[in-house]
Design a protein around this motif. Structure first.
Motif, PDB file in Angstrom:
ATOM      1  N   GLY A 285       0.672  -1.300   0.002  1.00 16.38           N
ATOM      2  CA  GLY A 285      -0.096   0.025  -0.319  1.00 16.38           C
ATOM      3  C   GLY A 285       0.525   1.236   0.213  1.00 16.38           C
ATOM      4  N   GLU A 286       0.387   2.166   1.012  1.00 15.22           N
ATOM      5  CA  GLU A 286       0.771   3.819   1.203  1.00 15.22           C
ATOM      6  C   GLU A 286       2.479   3.354   1.419  1.00 15.22           C
ATOM      7  OE1 GLU A 286       0.795   7.550  -0.046  1.00 15.22           O
ATOM      8  OE2 GLU A 286      -1.458   5.624   0.106  1.00 15.22           O
ATOM      9  N   GLN A 287       2.804   2.584   1.922  1.00 12.47           N
ATOM     10  CA  GLN A 287       4.457   2.244   2.423  1.00 12.47           C
ATOM     11  C   GLN A 287       5.638   2.234   1.265  1.00 12.47           C
ATOM     12  OE1 GLN A 287       4.002  -0.585   5.736  1.00 12.47           O
ATOM     13  NE2 GLN A 287       4.174   1.235   7.472  1.00 12.47           N
ATOM     14  N   ALA A 288       4.644   0.872   0.819  1.00  9.43           N
ATOM     15  CA  ALA A 288       5.697   0.218  -0.732  1.00  9.43           C
ATOM     16  C   ALA A 288       5.839   1.300  -1.169  1.00  9.43           C
ATOM     17  CB  ALA A 288       4.094  -0.769  -0.917  1.00  9.43           C
ATOM     18  N   THR A 289       4.393   2.272  -1.760  1.00 15.60           N
ATOM     19  CA  THR A 289       4.415   3.856  -2.777  1.00 15.60           C
ATOM     20  C   THR A 289       5.561   4.714  -2.326  1.00 15.60           C
ATOM     21  OG1 THR A 289       2.188   3.047  -3.328  1.00 15.60           O
ATOM     22  CG2 THR A 289       3.381   5.860  -3.869  1.00 15.60           C
ATOM     23  N   ALA A 290       6.095   4.555  -0.963  1.00 16.03           N
ATOM     24  CA  ALA A 290       6.570   5.583  -0.529  1.00 16.03           C
ATOM     25  C   ALA A 290       8.191   5.459  -0.317  1.00 16.03           C
ATOM     26  CB  ALA A 290       6.390   5.965   1.134  1.00 16.03           C
ATOM     27  N   ALA A 291       8.307   3.292  -0.098  1.00 12.98           N
ATOM     28  CA  ALA A 291       9.901   3.272  -0.612  1.00 12.98           C
ATOM     29  C   ALA A 291      10.349   3.331  -1.992  1.00 12.98           C
ATOM     30  CB  ALA A 291       9.608   1.789   0.116  1.00 12.98           C
ATOM     31  N   LEU A 292       8.876   3.320  -2.645  1.00 15.36           N
ATOM     32  CA  LEU A 292       9.815   2.927  -3.904  1.00 15.36           C
ATOM     33  C   LEU A 292       9.955   4.577  -5.158  1.00 15.36           C
ATOM     34  CD1 LEU A 292       9.478   1.336  -6.616  1.00 15.36           C
ATOM     35  CD2 LEU A 292       6.600   1.943  -7.266  1.00 15.36           C
ATOM     36  N   GLN A 293       9.225   5.351  -3.496  1.00 10.84           N
ATOM     37  CA  GLN A 293       9.101   7.419  -4.805  1.00 10.84           C
ATOM     38  C   GLN A 293      10.846   7.394  -4.137  1.00 10.84           C
ATOM     39  OE1 GLN A 293       7.895   9.214  -6.278  1.00 10.84           O
ATOM     40  NE2 GLN A 293       6.619   8.083  -6.708  1.00 10.84           N
ATOM     41  N   LYS A 294      10.849   7.019  -2.321  1.00  9.15           N
ATOM     42  CA  LYS A 294      12.524   6.873  -1.898  1.00  9.15           C
ATOM     43  C   LYS A 294      13.473   6.609  -3.489  1.00  9.15           C
ATOM     44  CE  LYS A 294      15.669   6.546   2.290  1.00  9.15           C
ATOM     45  NZ  LYS A 294      16.678   7.403   1.273  1.00  9.15           N
ATOM     46  N   GLY A 295      13.492   5.200  -3.883  1.00  9.05           N
ATOM     47  CA  GLY A 295      14.336   4.424  -4.512  1.00  9.05           C
ATOM     48  C   GLY A 295      14.600   5.035  -6.009  1.00  9.05           C
ATOM     49  N   LEU A 296      12.784   6.340  -6.191  1.00  9.57           N
ATOM     50  CA  LEU A 296      13.274   6.929  -7.484  1.00  9.57           C
ATOM     51  C   LEU A 296      14.477   7.497  -7.082  1.00  9.57           C
ATOM     52  CD1 LEU A 296       9.660   6.396  -8.872  1.00  9.57           C
ATOM     53  CD2 LEU A 296      11.930   5.383  -9.542  1.00  9.57           C
ATOM     54  N   LYS A 297      13.805   8.867  -6.069  1.00  9.59           N
ATOM     55  CA  LYS A 297      14.882   9.656  -6.107  1.00  9.59           C
ATOM     56  C   LYS A 297      16.193   9.150  -6.154  1.00  9.59           C
ATOM     57  CE  LYS A 297      11.605  12.568  -3.787  1.00  9.59           C
ATOM     58  NZ  LYS A 297      11.096  13.055  -2.400  1.00  9.59           N
ATOM     59  N   ASP A 298      16.750   7.651  -4.784  1.00  9.10           N
ATOM     60  CA  ASP A 298      18.517   7.666  -4.226  1.00  9.10           C
ATOM     61  C   ASP A 298      18.514   6.723  -5.752  1.00  9.10           C
ATOM     62  OD1 ASP A 298      17.545   7.682  -1.865  1.00  9.10           O
ATOM     63  OD2 ASP A 298      17.926   5.878  -2.155  1.00  9.10           O
ATOM     64  N   LEU A 299      18.213   6.433  -7.044  1.00  7.79           N
ATOM     65  CA  LEU A 299      18.655   6.505  -8.665  1.00  7.79           C
ATOM     66  C   LEU A 299      19.032   7.717  -9.041  1.00  7.79           C
ATOM     67  CD1 LEU A 299      19.421   4.537 -10.210  1.00  7.79           C
ATOM     68  CD2 LEU A 299      16.139   4.654 -11.110  1.00  7.79           C
ATOM     69  N   GLU A 300      18.300   7.996  -8.832  1.00  7.54           N
ATOM     70  CA  GLU A 300      18.884  10.116  -9.581  1.00  7.54           C
ATOM     71  C   GLU A 300      19.926  10.750  -9.070  1.00  7.54           C
ATOM     72  OE1 GLU A 300      17.374  10.776 -12.585  1.00  7.54           O
ATOM     73  OE2 GLU A 300      15.924   9.416 -12.274  1.00  7.54           O
ATOM     74  N   MET A 301      19.957  10.142  -7.824  1.00  2.71           N
ATOM     75  CA  MET A 301      21.090  10.326  -6.724  1.00  2.71           C
ATOM     76  C   MET A 301      22.132  10.148  -7.193  1.00  2.71           C
ATOM     77  SD  MET A 301      23.231   9.874  -3.422  1.00  2.71           S
ATOM     78  CE  MET A 301      22.224   8.988  -3.057  1.00  2.71           C
ATOM     79  N   VAL A 302      22.266   8.378  -7.231  1.00  2.00           N
ATOM     80  CA  VAL A 302      23.216   7.602  -7.768  1.00  2.00           C
ATOM     81  C   VAL A 302      23.822   7.287  -9.420  1.00  2.00           C
ATOM     82  CG1 VAL A 302      24.044   5.033  -8.160  1.00  2.00           C
ATOM     83  CG2 VAL A 302      22.841   5.582  -6.172  1.00  2.00           C
ATOM     84  N   LYS A 303      23.194   8.517  -9.697  1.00  2.00           N
ATOM     85  CA  LYS A 303      22.694   9.137 -11.856  1.00  2.00           C
ATOM     86  C   LYS A 303      24.223  10.395 -11.366  1.00  2.00           C
ATOM     87  CE  LYS A 303      19.066   6.860 -14.116  1.00  2.00           C
ATOM     88  NZ  LYS A 303      17.833   6.852 -14.533  1.00  2.00           N
ATOM     89  N   ARG A 304      23.567  11.487 -10.640  1.00  2.00           N
ATOM     90  CA  ARG A 304      24.212  12.183 -10.642  1.00  2.00           C
ATOM     91  C   ARG A 304      25.798  12.388 -10.158  1.00  2.00           C
ATOM     92  NH1 ARG A 304      19.708  14.642  -8.520  1.00  2.00           N
ATOM     93  NH2 ARG A 304      20.279  14.092  -6.428  1.00  2.00           N
ATOM     94  N   GLN A 305      25.893  11.086  -8.648  1.00  2.00           N
ATOM     95  CA  GLN A 305      27.244  10.954  -8.215  1.00  2.00           C
ATOM     96  C   GLN A 305      28.118  10.224  -8.575  1.00  2.00           C
ATOM     97  OE1 GLN A 305      28.118  11.791  -5.650  1.00  2.00           O
ATOM     98  NE2 GLN A 305      26.323  13.621  -5.574  1.00  2.00           N
TER      99      GLN A 305
END
Length: 79
Positions: free
Chosen positions: A42-62
């Motif tokens: 549910g909501e927790q899975a969606t929040a974790a997925l959104q955090k993962g997407l932000k982490d992916l963008e950060m890893v790409k930049r770094q």
């Protein structure tokens, strides 16, 4: 985006780091985070997925920035 695809993208992006230690850290942290969020729904899975997407963008930049400023020396593990 589904979680399996995000996991693959994060692991693939980790290979772009020229330093062995950073590659290993990104891989380990990705594996740990996905193990922790395995049972979320549910909501927790969606929040974790959104955090993962932000982490992916950060890893790409770094990885891009690290590649521009890293030296040409290889670690002992890569030699």
């Amino acid at each position: 985006m589904e979680a399996r695809m995000l996991y693959r993208l994060l692991m693939k992006q980790a290979k772009n780091f020229p330093d062995y230690n950073i590659r290993g850290y990104i891989k380990r942290s990705t594996q740990d985070r996905f193990k922790e969020s395995k049972g979320l729904t549910g909501e927790q899975a969606t929040a974790a997925l959104q955090k993962g997407l932000k982490d992916l963008e950060m890893v790409k930049r770094q990885s891009l920035i690290y590649g521009m400023y890293s030296g040409s020396l290889k670690s002992v593990m890569e030699a």
